[in-house]
Structure formats: structure tokens, C-alpha cells
Motif scaffolding. Structure first.
Motif, PDB file in Angstrom:
ATOM      1  N   SER A 124     -22.307  28.031  84.546  1.00  0.00           N
ATOM      2  CA  SER A 124     -23.002  29.166  83.973  1.00  0.00           C
ATOM      3  C   SER A 124     -22.032  30.283  83.610  1.00  0.00           C
ATOM      4  O   SER A 124     -20.999  30.460  84.250  1.00  0.00           O
ATOM      5  CB  SER A 124     -24.025  29.713  84.965  1.00  0.00           C
ATOM      6  OG  SER A 124     -25.012  28.751  85.211  1.00  0.00           O
ATOM      7  N   ALA A 125     -22.398  31.046  82.584  1.00  0.00           N
ATOM      8  CA  ALA A 125     -21.594  32.197  82.191  1.00  0.00           C
ATOM      9  C   ALA A 125     -21.716  33.286  83.246  1.00  0.00           C
ATOM     10  O   ALA A 125     -22.702  33.377  83.973  1.00  0.00           O
ATOM     11  CB  ALA A 125     -22.070  32.712  80.840  1.00  0.00           C
ATOM     12  N   LYS A 126     -20.696  34.119  83.330  1.00  0.00           N
ATOM     13  CA  LYS A 126     -20.704  35.231  84.270  1.00  0.00           C
ATOM     14  C   LYS A 126     -20.007  36.424  83.649  1.00  0.00           C
ATOM     15  O   LYS A 126     -19.515  36.346  82.521  1.00  0.00           O
ATOM     16  CB  LYS A 126     -20.055  34.835  85.588  1.00  0.00           C
ATOM     17  CG  LYS A 126     -18.606  34.411  85.467  1.00  0.00           C
ATOM     18  CD  LYS A 126     -18.106  33.917  86.802  1.00  0.00           C
ATOM     19  CE  LYS A 126     -16.649  33.555  86.796  1.00  0.00           C
ATOM     20  NZ  LYS A 126     -16.212  32.622  85.808  1.00  0.00           N
ATOM     21  N   ASP A 144     -17.140  36.710  80.760  1.00  0.00           N
ATOM     22  CA  ASP A 144     -17.078  35.512  79.924  1.00  0.00           C
ATOM     23  C   ASP A 144     -17.467  35.849  78.489  1.00  0.00           C
ATOM     24  O   ASP A 144     -18.222  36.771  78.234  1.00  0.00           O
ATOM     25  CB  ASP A 144     -18.031  34.442  80.445  1.00  0.00           C
ATOM     26  CG  ASP A 144     -17.522  33.758  81.692  1.00  0.00           C
ATOM     27  OD1 ASP A 144     -18.285  32.954  82.252  1.00  0.00           O
ATOM     28  OD2 ASP A 144     -16.376  34.013  82.105  1.00  0.00           O
ATOM     29  N   ASN A 156     -23.083  40.001  85.345  1.00  0.00           N
ATOM     30  CA  ASN A 156     -23.650  38.671  85.573  1.00  0.00           C
ATOM     31  C   ASN A 156     -25.115  38.635  85.146  1.00  0.00           C
ATOM     32  O   ASN A 156     -25.591  37.634  84.605  1.00  0.00           O
ATOM     33  CB  ASN A 156     -23.524  38.276  87.045  1.00  0.00           C
ATOM     34  CG  ASN A 156     -22.089  37.992  87.433  1.00  0.00           C
ATOM     35  OD1 ASN A 156     -21.251  37.676  86.595  1.00  0.00           O
ATOM     36  ND2 ASN A 156     -21.799  38.119  88.715  1.00  0.00           N
ATOM     37  N   ALA A 174     -25.395  37.978  81.480  1.00  0.00           N
ATOM     38  CA  ALA A 174     -25.188  36.564  81.154  1.00  0.00           C
ATOM     39  C   ALA A 174     -26.465  35.757  81.406  1.00  0.00           C
ATOM     40  O   ALA A 174     -26.864  34.935  80.590  1.00  0.00           O
ATOM     41  CB  ALA A 174     -24.033  35.994  81.976  1.00  0.00           C
ATOM     42  N   LYS A 175     -27.127  36.027  82.535  1.00  0.00           N
ATOM     43  CA  LYS A 175     -28.383  35.337  82.841  1.00  0.00           C
ATOM     44  C   LYS A 175     -29.466  35.711  81.833  1.00  0.00           C
ATOM     45  O   LYS A 175     -30.220  34.860  81.365  1.00  0.00           O
ATOM     46  CB  LYS A 175     -28.839  35.683  84.255  1.00  0.00           C
ATOM     47  CG  LYS A 175     -27.962  35.103  85.336  1.00  0.00           C
ATOM     48  CD  LYS A 175     -28.413  35.584  86.697  1.00  0.00           C
ATOM     49  CE  LYS A 175     -27.396  35.209  87.762  1.00  0.00           C
ATOM     50  NZ  LYS A 175     -27.727  35.808  89.057  1.00  0.00           N
ATOM     51  N   GLU A 226     -29.078  33.868  78.492  1.00  0.00           N
ATOM     52  CA  GLU A 226     -29.579  32.495  78.527  1.00  0.00           C
ATOM     53  C   GLU A 226     -31.101  32.472  78.403  1.00  0.00           C
ATOM     54  O   GLU A 226     -31.657  31.639  77.687  1.00  0.00           O
ATOM     55  CB  GLU A 226     -29.122  31.793  79.811  1.00  0.00           C
ATOM     56  CG  GLU A 226     -27.627  31.575  79.893  1.00  0.00           C
ATOM     57  CD  GLU A 226     -27.068  30.765  78.732  1.00  0.00           C
ATOM     58  OE1 GLU A 226     -27.716  29.793  78.301  1.00  0.00           O
ATOM     59  OE2 GLU A 226     -25.989  31.121  78.239  1.00  0.00           O
ATOM     60  N   GLU A 227     -31.758  33.376  79.076  1.00  0.00           N
ATOM     61  CA  GLU A 227     -33.228  33.443  79.008  1.00  0.00           C
ATOM     62  C   GLU A 227     -33.676  33.844  77.601  1.00  0.00           C
ATOM     63  O   GLU A 227     -34.623  33.273  77.067  1.00  0.00           O
ATOM     64  CB  GLU A 227     -33.759  34.447  80.044  1.00  0.00           C
ATOM     65  CG  GLU A 227     -35.263  34.523  80.099  1.00  0.00           C
ATOM     66  CD  GLU A 227     -35.924  33.215  80.496  1.00  0.00           C
ATOM     67  OE1 GLU A 227     -37.081  33.013  80.083  1.00  0.00           O
ATOM     68  OE2 GLU A 227     -35.313  32.399  81.205  1.00  0.00           O
TER      69      GLU A 227
END
Length: 93
Positions: A2-4, A7, A25, A28-29, A32-33
Motif C-alpha cells: 500500500s502507498a504511504k 510515496d 498516510n 494515501a488511503k 485509494e478509496e
């Protein structure tokens, strides 16, 4: 993996384009969502931000933040903060 924080947000930048990186972080999450919920709009946002992160004049979907959110410090520099409206409820800062 996963990206953090720190990144690069994929895909790689085009020649002359800006490199987009996650500040946290959670960002990044959230990315993705957002990609899962509105893939086409997120891609359009990525392309717009990569080519011109601070357009002048601002567009209907891309505009500077105001007040205390108008700037942020990054690597010792104070930079303007912008927002991109991906969906009615989804924003990228």
C-alpha cells in the motif's frame, strides 16, 4: 504494498508534469478509496493537477483554499493550498 506518506501517487508523471505525492498516510488511503468510488473523475483530477496544480484563473473544479487553510509549510517553504472537486462530496487538497 500500500502507498504511504511520501510515496508518489501513480501513474508516473508525464514529461514536464508535476510529481504528486501523498502528504499523509490517511491521504494515501483516501486516494485509494476515491479511486474505487469515482475512477474516471479521480483520473481527470490527477491529470488536471499534474499538468497545472494552480491554474490561473481557477477552474470550476480547481480553486485555492481560503483563510487559515490557504497555505501550508512543506520542506521549509510556505506554499498555497488548492482543492480539486472530484465528486460532489470528494475533494483532493
Amino acid at each position: 504494498m500500500s502507498a504511504k506518506r511520501g510515496d508518489r501517487a501513480a501513474p508516473p508523471p508525464r514529461p514536464g508534469g508535476y510529481v504528486l505525492r501523498f502528504a499523509t498516510n490517511d491521504a494515501a488511503k483516501g486516494w485509494e478509496e476515491l479511486c474505487r468510488q469515482a475512477a474516471a473523475n479521480t483520473r481527470a483530477a490527477f491529470d488536471a493537477i499534474e499538468s497545472d496544480p494552480c491554474p490561473s484563473p481557477p477552474t470550476s473544479r480547481q480553486h485555492p483554499l481560503k483563510g487559515s487553510l490557504s497555505t501550508a509549510a512543506h520542506n521549509g517553504k510556505t506554499l498555497p493550498q488548492w482543492q480539486y472537486e472530484v465528486t460532489a462530496g470528494g475533494r483532493i487538497w
